[in-house]
Scaffold this motif. Sequence first.
Motif, PDB file in Angstrom:
ATOM      1  N   ALA A 128      -7.730  -4.228   7.525  1.00 52.30           N
ATOM      2  CA  ALA A 128      -8.342  -3.009   6.983  1.00 52.30           C
ATOM      3  C   ALA A 128      -8.842  -3.286   5.574  1.00 52.30           C
ATOM      4  CB  ALA A 128      -7.342  -1.859   6.988  1.00 52.30           C
ATOM      5  N   GLU A 153     -16.086  -9.570   3.496  1.00 55.29           N
ATOM      6  CA  GLU A 153     -15.220  -8.783   4.374  1.00 55.29           C
ATOM      7  C   GLU A 153     -14.752  -9.588   5.578  1.00 55.29           C
ATOM      8  OE1 GLU A 153     -15.580  -4.651   6.899  1.00 55.29           O
ATOM      9  OE2 GLU A 153     -16.283  -4.682   4.818  1.00 55.29           O
ATOM     10  N   THR A 193     -10.744  -9.781   6.075  1.00 56.02           N
ATOM     11  CA  THR A 193     -10.099  -9.050   7.168  1.00 56.02           C
ATOM     12  C   THR A 193      -9.544  -9.955   8.253  1.00 56.02           C
ATOM     13  OG1 THR A 193     -12.252  -8.737   8.236  1.00 56.02           O
ATOM     14  CG2 THR A 193     -11.466  -6.976   6.793  1.00 56.02           C
ATOM     15  N   ASN A 198       0.831  -1.200   0.000  1.00 56.57           N
ATOM     16  CA  ASN A 198       0.000   0.000   0.000  1.00 56.57           C
ATOM     17  C   ASN A 198       0.869   1.255   0.000  1.00 56.57           C
ATOM     18  OD1 ASN A 198      -2.692   1.270   0.248  1.00 56.57           O
ATOM     19  ND2 ASN A 198      -1.923   1.954   2.224  1.00 56.57           N
ATOM     20  N   GLY A 252     -10.473  -1.470   3.357  1.00 64.44           N
ATOM     21  CA  GLY A 252     -10.208  -0.450   2.349  1.00 64.44           C
ATOM     22  C   GLY A 252      -8.794  -0.547   1.798  1.00 64.44           C
ATOM     23  N   THR A 253      -7.821  -0.708   2.703  1.00 67.73           N
ATOM     24  CA  THR A 253      -6.425  -0.858   2.274  1.00 67.73           C
ATOM     25  C   THR A 253      -6.253  -2.110   1.427  1.00 67.73           C
ATOM     26  OG1 THR A 253      -5.615   0.286   4.243  1.00 67.73           O
ATOM     27  CG2 THR A 253      -4.057  -1.139   3.091  1.00 67.73           C
ATOM     28  N   ASP A 271     -17.187  -9.311  -2.034  1.00 72.21           N
ATOM     29  CA  ASP A 271     -16.844  -8.588  -0.808  1.00 72.21           C
ATOM     30  C   ASP A 271     -17.188  -9.428   0.419  1.00 72.21           C
ATOM     31  OD1 ASP A 271     -16.067  -6.667   0.949  1.00 72.21           O
ATOM     32  OD2 ASP A 271     -17.856  -5.415   0.712  1.00 72.21           O
ATOM     33  N   LYS A 293      -8.438  -3.675  -0.484  1.00 69.29           N
ATOM     34  CA  LYS A 293      -8.994  -3.502  -1.831  1.00 69.29           C
ATOM     35  C   LYS A 293      -8.108  -2.599  -2.689  1.00 69.29           C
ATOM     36  CE  LYS A 293     -13.687  -4.200  -0.128  1.00 69.29           C
ATOM     37  NZ  LYS A 293     -14.984  -3.556   0.221  1.00 69.29           N
ATOM     38  N   SER A 294      -7.520  -1.577  -2.061  1.00 75.50           N
ATOM     39  CA  SER A 294      -6.602  -0.704  -2.783  1.00 75.50           C
ATOM     40  C   SER A 294      -5.369  -1.462  -3.252  1.00 75.50           C
ATOM     41  CB  SER A 294      -6.193   0.464  -1.880  1.00 75.50           C
ATOM     42  OG  SER A 294      -5.212   1.268  -2.496  1.00 75.50           O
TER      43      SER A 294
END
Length: 562
Positions: free
Chosen positions: A411, A401, A405, A27, A413-414, A399, A416-417
């Motif tokens: 995290a 989650e 996770t 990231n 969001g991180t 997704d 997926k980024s």
Amino acid sequence: MTVALSVQVAFRDMHVFPFWDMASLHNVYFERPKSNFFLFRDNEHLPFAVMPLFLADSVLFRAQGVSLVAGILLFNALIAVLLIDEYRRHATRSTVTLVMVSALFFANMFWLIHHENLIWPKQIHMYMSAGFTLLAFRSLVSVADHADDAVEHRLGHVVSACVLMTIATFSFAYGAVGWIAAILLAVSRRWPRKALTVLVAAFLVNITIYAIFYNTRTLDNHTNPLHALGRPLEVAEYLVYYFSAPVLALMRTVVAEPIARAIALVASSLACMAAIAGLVMVGIGHRRQHGRLAQFAALVLLFTLGAAMMTALSRLDFGVYQSQAPRYAIVQVLFWNGLTLLFAALFGHWARLHASGLSALALLVSLLLLPSQVGLARWSRDHADGHWTAVLALINGVDDEQMLTTTIFPAAGTLKSVARGLAVRGWSVYARPQPWWIGRPAAGLFRNAPADRCMGFFDAASDLGRLANATYVQGWAWDAAARRVPEWVVLLDDDGIIRSLARSGLPREDVGAVHPHLAGSRPGWRGYAANADPIAAYQAHAVLSDGATLCPLGAHTDVPAD
């Protein structure tokens, strides 16, 4: 056999997608200036020296982690060779004992008690730190070995040791402990002032740089070391549990867990007391009485005790059982190897005790290690399958989650980024062709085989009580012609478009009960489907062992109609 199995497991089960802190590292690479990447801070660790290896793996090897796992194995081999060579220098009289001790050290360093580190590419920084620290110790004992007449001419050894320990320190925080061990050696051996000054000055420079870049936010999530120092009995208990892990891993294969744990704790307590007593003997003894091997062993023990203390002071609130986590195996095993070297050094003049003691130890560990190795290999396989399940959710665009996770990174969001960054570059799992099958017509990728070429079913589909517009799918498959489990299964819609990618490798005892020739073959497959159509409209196909042929699987009534 131990080494071969560990190498096989390391590459078979390695994380195919950046796991935990490795996701943080990627990231930073994707989202921040490159200067931030090279100054990446990992909790209390500053792995600056390792960052070029991470960059090389990403740029040259598409972030697949293979080069990093290979590096971990090479550092493991280096550590084993250094231990063996120091023993060889001391005890060359018995070739048989040397062979048995060599086998013992190699087996310990490649024992799958290290499995969590062997399959996690990021952990190269831990083994790099240990490897460079032991290389530095060799230089230091070379200086100490010539303390009377040649230190002025051997400052090069001191400088090289300082360089090596600097690399170790900025690979993993364990390296900082090596400096303390080195200074204690120099003081106890009464090094000349010039050599000691160089060593202490280099240490102060390292510590100053470390303090400047130290990530103080680590204290928010870990025990404050200053507070932990006020709980000495808890720290001592943590250390005993910490070093008991290798004994527990050996004993639990032959006796019940409570008995194994009791034996391990008693053995660890005695070993810690023996290590402290041995360090006192080496520290106050005359140099000629306690030579190179004793000094090297003392450095190894100081390093491992200090590294364990560092962990205890920062992880004490997590409880004593956390101390037995497999990621600490490098220090735990190295402690017992250091104790073995110290025994050889202190009792080497008693040839019969020396040879019989080490031979008996090597034989006992070998007998206990084999069943432990098999059990740990099985655990590693199951762990890798869990990791793959989460990766399949990412690949299929689902997704889940909870799975993501808890299995890959906390995290979402991180995570997926990072997945987007890897996908656009074709790195990590996206360097493989399979993720790119999704959404493409199967006819353009595969030819069809008759149904008798394979066995298996699309067994069930479920939303797991948490998936929205997606389905978890599972079944089993067998390539009858190749007599093996097909690695991949795809789900096609009515238009022949690949809508889901699934992977095999799960145990299915129910299948083995009906088809005895499949017992133990792990034919179960699972995956996810982002539903564009009712799941019942999808047809499962096994990708046969040639990688170019699809074979249709049957469907059970557990697959819902809508």
